[in-house]
Enzyme design. Structure first.
Site, short mmCIF file in Angstrom:
data_model
loop_
_atom_site.label_atom_id
_atom_site.label_comp_id
_atom_site.label_asym_id
_atom_site.label_seq_id
_atom_site.Cartn_x
_atom_site.Cartn_y
_atom_site.Cartn_z
N PRO A 1 -108.36 26.68 -4.46
CA PRO A 1 -109.47 27.28 -3.76
C PRO A 1 -109.12 28.24 -2.65
O PRO A 1 -108.16 27.54 -1.94
CB PRO A 1 -110.42 26.18 -3.48
CG PRO A 1 -109.60 24.73 -3.83
CD PRO A 1 -108.59 25.37 -4.79
N ASN A 2 -109.77 29.27 -2.56
CA ASN A 2 -109.54 30.27 -1.32
C ASN A 2 -108.42 30.93 -1.21
O ASN A 2 -108.18 31.73 -0.39
CB ASN A 2 -109.74 29.24 0.11
CG ASN A 2 -110.92 28.76 0.12
OD1 ASN A 2 -112.09 29.29 0.21
ND2 ASN A 2 -111.15 27.26 0.37
N ARG B 1 -107.97 36.38 5.88
CA ARG B 1 -108.23 35.42 6.74
C ARG B 1 -107.04 34.65 7.25
O ARG B 1 -106.11 34.43 6.48
CB ARG B 1 -109.24 34.67 6.76
CG ARG B 1 -110.81 35.68 6.71
CD ARG B 1 -112.08 35.00 7.05
NE ARG B 1 -111.73 34.08 7.94
CZ ARG B 1 -112.34 32.97 8.24
NH1 ARG B 1 -112.98 32.28 7.24
NH2 ARG B 1 -111.78 32.13 9.33
N TYR C 1 -101.10 31.94 6.73
CA TYR C 1 -100.83 32.27 5.43
C TYR C 1 -100.17 33.65 5.07
O TYR C 1 -99.98 34.18 4.05
CB TYR C 1 -102.12 31.94 4.40
CG TYR C 1 -102.81 30.49 4.66
CD1 TYR C 1 -101.88 29.52 4.11
CD2 TYR C 1 -103.81 30.39 4.96
CE1 TYR C 1 -102.25 28.29 4.20
CE2 TYR C 1 -104.48 29.06 5.21
CZ TYR C 1 -103.62 28.02 4.60
OH TYR C 1 -104.09 26.70 4.76
N ASN D 1 -100.44 25.82 -6.87
CA ASN D 1 -100.51 25.58 -5.60
C ASN D 1 -102.03 25.27 -5.72
O ASN D 1 -102.96 25.94 -5.56
CB ASN D 1 -100.36 26.94 -4.69
CG ASN D 1 -100.83 26.65 -3.05
OD1 ASN D 1 -101.60 25.59 -2.75
ND2 ASN D 1 -100.49 27.30 -2.22
N ALA E 1 -106.89 23.16 -1.26
CA ALA E 1 -107.30 21.75 -0.96
C ALA E 1 -107.33 20.72 -1.70
O ALA E 1 -107.43 19.38 -1.18
CB ALA E 1 -108.66 22.03 -0.37
N GLU F 1 -94.91 22.01 -7.34
CA GLU F 1 -95.88 22.20 -6.43
C GLU F 1 -95.65 22.98 -5.49
O GLU F 1 -94.44 22.74 -4.78
CB GLU F 1 -96.18 20.66 -6.09
CG GLU F 1 -97.39 20.72 -4.82
CD GLU F 1 -97.51 19.36 -4.24
OE1 GLU F 1 -96.83 18.46 -4.54
OE2 GLU F 1 -98.56 19.04 -3.52
N HIS G 1 -96.70 25.02 -1.76
CA HIS G 1 -97.63 25.27 -0.45
C HIS G 1 -97.02 26.33 0.39
O HIS G 1 -95.49 26.10 0.69
CB HIS G 1 -97.69 23.98 0.35
CG HIS G 1 -98.46 22.81 -0.28
ND1 HIS G 1 -99.97 22.97 -0.83
CD2 HIS G 1 -97.79 21.80 -1.21
CE1 HIS G 1 -100.01 21.92 -1.57
NE2 HIS G 1 -98.93 21.08 -1.64
N ARG H 1 -98.85 19.84 9.70
CA ARG H 1 -100.25 20.23 9.96
C ARG H 1 -100.92 18.95 10.03
O ARG H 1 -100.56 17.93 10.23
CB ARG H 1 -100.81 21.32 8.79
CG ARG H 1 -99.98 22.58 8.86
CD ARG H 1 -100.61 23.53 7.93
NE ARG H 1 -101.83 23.86 8.18
CZ ARG H 1 -102.46 24.43 7.36
NH1 ARG H 1 -102.21 24.96 6.09
NH2 ARG H 1 -103.98 24.86 7.62
#
Ligand code: CA2
Length: 146
Positions: free
Chosen positions: A9-10, A17, A22, A74, A77, A98, A100, A107
């Site tokens: 997602p996103n 943004r 990112y 990836n 969330a 995996e 990121h 974070r």
């Protein structure tokens, strides 16, 4: 060899943004970068991006029937919440890395937990888009027994 690259997602908003976290490259830039990197090494790629958990489960299950050799994921969330994605990866038994983009370990506390990690041969964090090419190399090495 065929790899499936799944983004959660996103991640379709990459470059639009939060460039400080990112980067400023877009999702399309990511697809081109990873597909070129893999093609140069003789690896075919397929890409799935979805904002819906069930679609991601479906993509993982389809990878089994399509005889995909490796998965780069990836989960965004869903990394921090999804037993469904963990179970899907465990059930297909396809080598998975995996990735990121950000350094999740530096974070918020809720990002420190990955539900998917136990089903992955490696987790790569904090290398931006390069993390995906590092994941591809890790899968190539794993699959060729190096
Ligand atoms: O660092 C990563 O790659 C993450 O998987 C990205 C996820 C986040 O929830 C994970 O904790 C770490 C968020 C992806 C959201 O992507 C955006 C891209 C552009 C603008 C806004 C969000």
């Amino acid at each position: 060899m065929k790899f499936l690259i799944i983004n959660g997602p996103n991640l379709n908003l990459l470059g639009i943004r939060e460039p400080k976290i990112y980067g400023s490259n877009t999702y399309q830039d990511l697809v081109e970068y990873v597909s070129d990197f893999c093609a140069q090494r003789g690896v075919e790629t397929e890409f799935v991006q979805s904002n819906h958990e069930g679609d991601l489960v479906d993509a993982i299950q389809k990878a089994y029937f399509d005889k995909v050799d490796g998965i780069i994921i990836n989960p965004a969330a869903y990394t921090h919440t999804s037993v469904a994605l963990l179970d899907a990866l465990k059930s297909v038994q396809i080598p998975t890395v995996e990735v990121h983009i950000s350094k999740v370990e530096e974070r918020e506390e809720f990002r420190q937990v990955s539900y998917l990690r136990p089903a992955c041969i490696r987790t790569i964090t904090g290398h931006g888009f390069a993390g995906y090419s590092m994941a591809a190399v890790a899968l190539m090495d794993h699959l060729s027994g190096r």
